[in-house]
Design a protein around this motif. Structure first.
Motif, PDB file in Angstrom:
ATOM      1  N   ALA A  92      24.836  78.006  31.401  1.00 41.51           N
ATOM      2  CA  ALA A  92      24.837  76.670  31.998  1.00 41.51           C
ATOM      3  C   ALA A  92      23.466  76.327  32.577  1.00 41.51           C
ATOM      4  CB  ALA A  92      25.900  76.589  33.084  1.00 41.51           C
ATOM      5  N   LYS A  93      23.069  75.080  32.386  1.00 42.02           N
ATOM      6  CA  LYS A  93      21.809  74.583  32.935  1.00 42.02           C
ATOM      7  C   LYS A  93      22.057  74.103  34.359  1.00 42.02           C
ATOM      8  CE  LYS A  93      19.756  73.398  28.595  1.00 42.02           C
ATOM      9  NZ  LYS A  93      20.252  72.741  27.435  1.00 42.02           N
ATOM     10  N   PRO A  94      21.028  74.133  35.219  1.00 40.09           N
ATOM     11  CA  PRO A  94      21.222  73.661  36.586  1.00 40.09           C
ATOM     12  C   PRO A  94      21.525  72.161  36.618  1.00 40.09           C
ATOM     13  CG  PRO A  94      18.922  74.236  36.202  1.00 40.09           C
ATOM     14  CD  PRO A  94      19.686  74.648  34.992  1.00 40.09           C
ATOM     15  N   SER A  95      22.313  71.756  37.598  1.00 42.16           N
ATOM     16  CA  SER A  95      22.699  70.348  37.714  1.00 42.16           C
ATOM     17  C   SER A  95      21.521  69.508  38.194  1.00 42.16           C
ATOM     18  CB  SER A  95      23.865  70.207  38.698  1.00 42.16           C
ATOM     19  OG  SER A  95      23.410  70.525  39.999  1.00 42.16           O
ATOM     20  N   MET A  96      21.662  68.207  38.081  1.00 38.37           N
ATOM     21  CA  MET A  96      20.622  67.280  38.538  1.00 38.37           C
ATOM     22  C   MET A  96      20.407  67.439  40.043  1.00 38.37           C
ATOM     23  SD  MET A  96      18.382  65.097  37.718  1.00 38.37           S
ATOM     24  CE  MET A  96      18.781  64.459  36.121  1.00 38.37           C
ATOM     25  N   LYS A  97      21.490  67.653  40.788  1.00 32.27           N
ATOM     26  CA  LYS A  97      21.403  67.825  42.235  1.00 32.27           C
ATOM     27  C   LYS A  97      20.583  69.075  42.571  1.00 32.27           C
ATOM     28  CE  LYS A  97      24.256  68.758  46.261  1.00 32.27           C
ATOM     29  NZ  LYS A  97      25.570  69.143  46.741  1.00 32.27           N
ATOM     30  N   THR A  98      20.832  70.168  41.864  1.00 29.03           N
ATOM     31  CA  THR A  98      20.090  71.405  42.104  1.00 29.03           C
ATOM     32  C   THR A  98      18.613  71.226  41.777  1.00 29.03           C
ATOM     33  OG1 THR A  98      22.053  72.714  41.604  1.00 29.03           O
ATOM     34  CG2 THR A  98      19.943  73.852  41.511  1.00 29.03           C
ATOM     35  N   GLN A 148      15.570  71.724  44.369  1.00 26.69           N
ATOM     36  CA  GLN A 148      14.437  72.613  44.086  1.00 26.69           C
ATOM     37  C   GLN A 148      13.117  71.875  44.234  1.00 26.69           C
ATOM     38  OE1 GLN A 148      15.323  73.931  40.114  1.00 26.69           O
ATOM     39  NE2 GLN A 148      16.495  75.712  40.801  1.00 26.69           N
ATOM     40  N   THR A 149      13.073  70.632  43.783  1.00 29.42           N
ATOM     41  CA  THR A 149      11.849  69.842  43.880  1.00 29.42           C
ATOM     42  C   THR A 149      11.472  69.596  45.337  1.00 29.42           C
ATOM     43  OG1 THR A 149      12.404  68.766  41.791  1.00 29.42           O
ATOM     44  CG2 THR A 149      10.750  67.693  43.166  1.00 29.42           C
ATOM     45  N   HIS A 150      12.458  69.249  46.168  1.00 29.76           N
ATOM     46  CA  HIS A 150      12.184  69.020  47.593  1.00 29.76           C
ATOM     47  C   HIS A 150      11.692  70.295  48.273  1.00 29.76           C
ATOM     48  CE1 HIS A 150      13.438  64.879  48.118  1.00 29.76           C
ATOM     49  NE2 HIS A 150      14.518  65.113  47.375  1.00 29.76           N
ATOM     50  N   VAL A 151      12.324  71.416  47.957  1.00 30.32           N
ATOM     51  CA  VAL A 151      11.939  72.688  48.574  1.00 30.32           C
ATOM     52  C   VAL A 151      10.529  73.083  48.145  1.00 30.32           C
ATOM     53  CG1 VAL A 151      12.440  75.164  48.598  1.00 30.32           C
ATOM     54  CG2 VAL A 151      14.286  73.517  48.911  1.00 30.32           C
ATOM     55  N   LYS A 152      10.232  72.962  46.852  1.00 30.35           N
ATOM     56  CA  LYS A 152       8.891  73.318  46.370  1.00 30.35           C
ATOM     57  C   LYS A 152       7.816  72.410  46.965  1.00 30.35           C
ATOM     58  CE  LYS A 152      10.305  75.296  41.949  1.00 30.35           C
ATOM     59  NZ  LYS A 152      10.288  75.144  40.493  1.00 30.35           N
ATOM     60  N   ALA A 153       8.127  71.125  47.107  1.00 31.80           N
ATOM     61  CA  ALA A 153       7.154  70.191  47.674  1.00 31.80           C
ATOM     62  C   ALA A 153       6.889  70.507  49.138  1.00 31.80           C
ATOM     63  CB  ALA A 153       7.657  68.760  47.522  1.00 31.80           C
ATOM     64  N   ALA A 154       7.937  70.790  49.917  1.00 32.81           N
ATOM     65  CA  ALA A 154       7.755  71.120  51.332  1.00 32.81           C
ATOM     66  C   ALA A 154       6.987  72.426  51.486  1.00 32.81           C
ATOM     67  CB  ALA A 154       9.117  71.225  52.023  1.00 32.81           C
ATOM     68  N   TYR A 200      20.368  78.792  54.273  1.00 34.59           N
ATOM     69  CA  TYR A 200      20.629  79.828  53.278  1.00 34.59           C
ATOM     70  C   TYR A 200      20.523  79.282  51.862  1.00 34.59           C
ATOM     71  CZ  TYR A 200      21.885  82.665  57.212  1.00 34.59           C
ATOM     72  OH  TYR A 200      21.835  83.357  58.391  1.00 34.59           O
ATOM     73  N   ARG A 201      20.841  78.030  51.659  1.00 33.31           N
ATOM     74  CA  ARG A 201      20.643  77.406  50.338  1.00 33.31           C
ATOM     75  C   ARG A 201      19.143  77.325  50.047  1.00 33.31           C
ATOM     76  NH1 ARG A 201      22.601  75.822  45.729  1.00 33.31           N
ATOM     77  NH2 ARG A 201      22.001  73.805  44.900  1.00 33.31           N
ATOM     78  N   ILE A 202      18.367  76.908  51.047  1.00 34.24           N
ATOM     79  CA  ILE A 202      16.913  76.838  50.875  1.00 34.24           C
ATOM     80  C   ILE A 202      16.351  78.220  50.615  1.00 34.24           C
ATOM     81  CG2 ILE A 202      14.767  76.407  52.128  1.00 34.24           C
ATOM     82  CD1 ILE A 202      16.102  73.915  53.278  1.00 34.24           C
ATOM     83  N   ARG A 204      17.835  80.716  49.172  1.00 29.97           N
ATOM     84  CA  ARG A 204      18.159  81.106  47.801  1.00 29.97           C
ATOM     85  C   ARG A 204      17.278  80.378  46.797  1.00 29.97           C
ATOM     86  NH1 ARG A 204      21.149  79.242  43.833  1.00 29.97           N
ATOM     87  NH2 ARG A 204      22.191  77.649  45.062  1.00 29.97           N
ATOM     88  N   LEU A 205      17.074  79.067  47.026  1.00 28.20           N
ATOM     89  CA  LEU A 205      16.213  78.299  46.121  1.00 28.20           C
ATOM     90  C   LEU A 205      14.781  78.822  46.150  1.00 28.20           C
ATOM     91  CD1 LEU A 205      17.530  74.697  46.882  1.00 28.20           C
ATOM     92  CD2 LEU A 205      17.871  76.001  44.772  1.00 28.20           C
ATOM     93  N   MET A 206      14.299  79.193  47.331  1.00 30.61           N
ATOM     94  CA  MET A 206      12.944  79.746  47.437  1.00 30.61           C
ATOM     95  C   MET A 206      12.850  81.086  46.708  1.00 30.61           C
ATOM     96  SD  MET A 206      11.842  78.845  51.360  1.00 30.61           S
ATOM     97  CE  MET A 206      10.268  79.698  51.245  1.00 30.61           C
ATOM     98  N   ARG A 207      13.861  81.918  46.869  1.00 29.92           N
ATOM     99  CA  ARG A 207      13.857  83.223  46.209  1.00 29.92           C
ATOM    100  C   ARG A 207      13.885  83.057  44.693  1.00 29.92           C
ATOM    101  NH1 ARG A 207      17.675  85.883  49.039  1.00 29.92           N
ATOM    102  NH2 ARG A 207      19.300  84.843  47.863  1.00 29.92           N
ATOM    103  N   GLU A 208      14.718  82.138  44.196  1.00 31.67           N
ATOM    104  CA  GLU A 208      14.810  81.908  42.748  1.00 31.67           C
ATOM    105  C   GLU A 208      13.505  81.348  42.187  1.00 31.67           C
ATOM    106  OE1 GLU A 208      18.157  79.339  42.320  1.00 31.67           O
ATOM    107  OE2 GLU A 208      19.625  80.959  42.580  1.00 31.67           O
ATOM    108  N   ALA A 209      12.785  80.554  42.993  1.00 33.53           N
ATOM    109  CA  ALA A 209      11.518  79.979  42.535  1.00 33.53           C
ATOM    110  C   ALA A 209      10.340  80.917  42.774  1.00 33.53           C
ATOM    111  CB  ALA A 209      11.268  78.645  43.251  1.00 33.53           C
TER     112      ALA A 209
END
Length: 138
Positions: free
Chosen positions: A28-34, A38-44, A71-73, A75-80
Motif C-alpha cells: 500500500a502507498k501512503p495516503s494523501m494525509k500522511t 510528512q511534508t509539514h514535518v520535513k519543512a519544520a 509520537y506521530r511526528i 515516527r514520521l521523523m524516524r521513517e524519513a
C-alpha cells in the motif's frame, strides 16, 4: 527480541488475517494525509537547521495550524531519517592575556633564507569541528 523466524502463513493464522491482505498492506502507498504530514514535518525540521527534535517540531507544526501528536511526528521523523544534530559552541583555547614570557620573533617574516635548515616555521590554525576536513592518508 524474536528468537526464531515465523512464517507469514503462521503469523496470519494467529492474527486471523488473510495472507493476501498482509501482502496488500505491505504494498500500500501512503495516503494523501500522511504525505502532507510528512511534508509539514520535513519543512519544520529543515527550518530549524536540522536541530529540532520531535517535541520542538511538534510545536513548530502546530504553529502552522496542523494538529499532530508528538509520537506521530517522532515516527514520521524516524521513517524519513531525520535526526537532530547538536551545534557545538566554539571555545577559544588561546589565552593571550598572560604574564608569561613570550619568545621574540627572530625570523621577522623573512622566509627566504640562504641555506636549507636555517629557518623553521609552524602554524596553529583554530577551526570549528564542521570546518575540519577529514585526514588524508597516503
Amino acid at each position: 527480541m524474536q528468537q526464531e523466524a515465523v512464517s507469514v502463513s503462521n503469523a496470519c493464522r494467529v492474527l486471523q488475517v488473510s495472507r493476501s491482505g498482509y501482502y496488500a498492506h505491505r504494498r500500500a502507498k501512503p495516503s494523501m494525509k500522511t504525505l502532507q504530514e510528512q511534508t509539514h514535518v520535513k519543512a519544520a525540521f529543515a527550518a530549524s537547521g536540522a536541530s529540532y527534535g520531535s517535541r520542538r517540531v511538534m510545536h513548530a507544526v502546530r504553529e502552522q495550524g496542523v494538529r499532530l501528536g508528538r509520537y506521530r511526528i517522532r515516527r514520521l521523523m524516524r521513517e524519513a531519517g531525520l535526526r537532530a544534530t547538536w551545534k557545538r559552541k566554539f571555545v577559544s583555547t588561546t589565552d593571550s592575556k598572560h604574564t608569561l614570557p613570550v619568545a621574540e620573533n627572530v625570523l621577522d617574516r623573512q622566509f627566504d633564507v640562504a641555506e636549507p635548515n636555517r629557518a623553521w616555521t609552524s602554524d596553529i590554525t583554530y577551526s570549528t569541528p564542521s570546518q575540519r576536513s577529514p585526514p588524508v592518508w597516503g
